[in-house]
Design a protein around this motif. Structure first.
Motif, PDB file in Angstrom:
ATOM      1  N   TYR A 245      62.173  37.692  85.243  1.00 39.66           N
ATOM      2  CA  TYR A 245      63.073  38.841  85.129  1.00 39.66           C
ATOM      3  C   TYR A 245      63.096  39.391  83.705  1.00 39.66           C
ATOM      4  CZ  TYR A 245      65.032  37.183  89.577  1.00 39.66           C
ATOM      5  OH  TYR A 245      65.198  36.777  90.874  1.00 39.66           O
ATOM      6  N   VAL A 246      63.413  40.661  83.599  1.00 45.90           N
ATOM      7  CA  VAL A 246      63.668  41.296  82.308  1.00 45.90           C
ATOM      8  C   VAL A 246      65.005  42.016  82.391  1.00 45.90           C
ATOM      9  CG1 VAL A 246      63.022  43.222  80.795  1.00 45.90           C
ATOM     10  CG2 VAL A 246      61.290  41.586  81.540  1.00 45.90           C
ATOM     11  N   GLY A 247      65.906  41.664  81.457  1.00 48.87           N
ATOM     12  CA  GLY A 247      67.200  42.335  81.379  1.00 48.87           C
ATOM     13  C   GLY A 247      67.213  43.269  80.177  1.00 48.87           C
ATOM     14  N   LEU A 248      67.638  44.499  80.385  1.00 47.86           N
ATOM     15  CA  LEU A 248      67.698  45.493  79.322  1.00 47.86           C
ATOM     16  C   LEU A 248      69.154  45.875  79.058  1.00 47.86           C
ATOM     17  CD1 LEU A 248      64.751  47.838  80.425  1.00 47.86           C
ATOM     18  CD2 LEU A 248      64.711  45.982  78.735  1.00 47.86           C
ATOM     19  N   VAL A 249      69.603  45.598  77.844  1.00 46.01           N
ATOM     20  CA  VAL A 249      70.967  45.916  77.418  1.00 46.01           C
ATOM     21  C   VAL A 249      70.936  47.228  76.639  1.00 46.01           C
ATOM     22  CG1 VAL A 249      72.872  45.184  75.927  1.00 46.01           C
ATOM     23  CG2 VAL A 249      71.649  43.501  77.317  1.00 46.01           C
ATOM     24  N   TRP A 250      71.921  48.094  76.880  1.00 45.53           N
ATOM     25  CA  TRP A 250      71.951  49.409  76.220  1.00 45.53           C
ATOM     26  C   TRP A 250      73.421  49.771  75.966  1.00 45.53           C
ATOM     27  CZ3 TRP A 250      69.822  54.501  78.832  1.00 45.53           C
ATOM     28  CH2 TRP A 250      69.551  55.447  77.840  1.00 45.53           C
ATOM     29  N   ILE A 251      73.791  49.936  74.701  1.00 44.45           N
ATOM     30  CA  ILE A 251      75.191  50.161  74.328  1.00 44.45           C
ATOM     31  C   ILE A 251      75.303  51.318  73.344  1.00 44.45           C
ATOM     32  CG2 ILE A 251      77.216  49.147  73.204  1.00 44.45           C
ATOM     33  CD1 ILE A 251      76.236  46.428  74.141  1.00 44.45           C
ATOM     34  N   ALA A 252      76.363  52.115  73.490  1.00 46.99           N
ATOM     35  CA  ALA A 252      76.591  53.235  72.575  1.00 46.99           C
ATOM     36  C   ALA A 252      78.064  53.604  72.548  1.00 46.99           C
ATOM     37  CB  ALA A 252      75.774  54.457  72.994  1.00 46.99           C
ATOM     38  N   ARG A 253      78.462  54.266  71.490  1.00 48.08           N
ATOM     39  CA  ARG A 253      79.760  54.917  71.480  1.00 48.08           C
ATOM     40  C   ARG A 253      79.651  56.201  72.287  1.00 48.08           C
ATOM     41  NH1 ARG A 253      82.569  54.839  65.615  1.00 48.08           N
ATOM     42  NH2 ARG A 253      83.020  56.944  66.356  1.00 48.08           N
ATOM     43  N   THR A 254      80.736  56.614  72.905  1.00 52.60           N
ATOM     44  CA  THR A 254      80.670  57.812  73.727  1.00 52.60           C
ATOM     45  C   THR A 254      80.435  59.071  72.907  1.00 52.60           C
ATOM     46  OG1 THR A 254      83.084  57.982  73.622  1.00 52.60           O
ATOM     47  CG2 THR A 254      82.143  56.901  75.556  1.00 52.60           C
ATOM     48  N   ASP A 255      80.803  59.032  71.625  1.00 50.75           N
ATOM     49  CA  ASP A 255      80.572  60.212  70.788  1.00 50.75           C
ATOM     50  C   ASP A 255      79.189  60.208  70.156  1.00 50.75           C
ATOM     51  OD1 ASP A 255      80.832  58.214  68.915  1.00 50.75           O
ATOM     52  OD2 ASP A 255      82.536  59.105  67.857  1.00 50.75           O
ATOM     53  N   GLY A 256      78.399  59.150  70.397  1.00 51.40           N
ATOM     54  CA  GLY A 256      77.047  59.085  69.878  1.00 51.40           C
ATOM     55  C   GLY A 256      76.950  58.791  68.399  1.00 51.40           C
ATOM     56  N   ALA A 257      78.073  58.519  67.750  1.00 46.40           N
ATOM     57  CA  ALA A 257      78.081  58.294  66.306  1.00 46.40           C
ATOM     58  C   ALA A 257      77.549  56.906  65.963  1.00 46.40           C
ATOM     59  CB  ALA A 257      79.496  58.456  65.762  1.00 46.40           C
ATOM     60  N   ASP A 258      77.100  56.738  64.711  1.00 44.36           N
ATOM     61  CA  ASP A 258      76.687  55.421  64.235  1.00 44.36           C
ATOM     62  C   ASP A 258      77.879  54.471  64.277  1.00 44.36           C
ATOM     63  OD1 ASP A 258      74.238  56.493  63.768  1.00 44.36           O
ATOM     64  OD2 ASP A 258      74.341  56.394  61.578  1.00 44.36           O
TER      65      ASP A 258
END
Length: 294
Positions: A245-258
């Motif tokens: 298996y390969v698990g891909l994690v992807w996280i961000a702020r909703t405003d797209g800011a650093d």
């Protein structure tokens, strides 16, 4: 090179025997899994060690010089880290030893996850039998096809924070609902998506997570709800090979800011990876352990 922002330290390992009991594993199954080397504990320790090593040696894949989104308008992560499969996943190194198909309910059984002061709530889960339909990027699609990908399971989580109407801080997103005391508005703060790919074997999984160190700049997974969670701007990701298996994690702020010092992406990532409980159960099942009567 843009200076890296300091992040809060990761929380202690969540995968104790009591946590394994919460998975519904019997005492016998718990002993088998822990006897395999403490898979989850090693993942967390490995994560922290790699963050330190990469910070010293500069081996982490830094922010892409390309803007978020490709020439065809698809979003990509700004940063990516690869995690090859550990030997503890050897029992499921091949799909032949773990032939039962995945289900969305199995992988994303928990609708609410706690991450420090944040609460991750499941917004959508989806199973696709065509891996090509959930990914973009010609090279990535070719590699996934060569890896014998037969299933892709995605789960999208969002977090919310409550801010007072009297607060002077600029909101990070449009209000989604008003609850609680008068003047309190609930706003979405983070978006987090986990994608689990069912590949042919561990060799294919290791190759994919390593190749994504370069491929993620021109190919990635598609967001489940691009209208609500477009992953525009800055985002962080990681690829985890676990047997076949390969698990891909992807996280961000909703405003797209650093991220700022108060944005604990490490804890959010570890919390999102509770979707991997389904993989841990399959490791136990592949060992042939007999459940106890309790």
């Amino acid at each position: 090179m843009t200076p890296r922002k300091r992040r809060p330290a990761a929380r202690p390992d969540r995968w104790s025997d009591s946590r394994l009991a919460e998975l519904g594993l019997t005492p016998v199954q718990q002993k088998v899994l822990l006897g395999l080397g403490g898979v989850a504990a090693l993942l967390v320790v490995g994560l922290l060690l790699t963050l330190v090593v990469q910070g010293v040696n500069g081996t982490a894949t830094g922010p892409s010089q390309l803007s978020a989104g490709s020439s065809i308008g698809q979003a990509r992560p700004s940063e990516y880290r690869a995690w090859p499969s550990l030997k503890q996943f050897a029992p499921i190194a091949s799909r032949d030893a773990d032939a039962k198909p995945l289900t969305a309910e199995e992988v994303f059984a928990t609708r609410t996850l706690k991450s420090g002061k944040q609460t991750l709530k499941l917004a959508q889960r989806q199973l696709d039998s065509s891996c090509a339909s959930v990914l973009w990027g010609d090279e990535l699609l070719e590699q996934v096809a060569a890896a014998g990908c037969t299933q892709a399971v995605r789960g999208l989580y969002t977090t919310t924070v409550t801010t007072s109407a009297k607060a002077t801080a600029t909101p990070t997103a449009e209000p989604t609902e008003t609850t609680g005391a008068p003047g309190a508005t609930t706003r979405t703060a983070y978006i987090a998506q986990y994608t689990l790919l069912n590949l042919r074997d561990a060799e294919a999984a290791n190759t994919l997570v390593t190749s994504l160190e370069a491929l993620h700049r021109g190919g990635w997974t598609l967001p489940l709800k691009p209208d609500q969670a477009p992953f525009q701007g800055y985002s962080e990701s990681s690829g985890h090979a676990m047997g076949h298996y390969v698990g891909l994690v992807w996280i961000a702020r909703t405003d797209g800011a650093d991220p700022e010092s108060t944005d604990d992406f490490i804890t959010l990532s570890l919390t999102l990876r509770e979707a991997e409980k389904a993989v841990y159960r399959r490791v136990v099942a592949a060992t042939g352990a007999t459940p106890s009567a309790s």
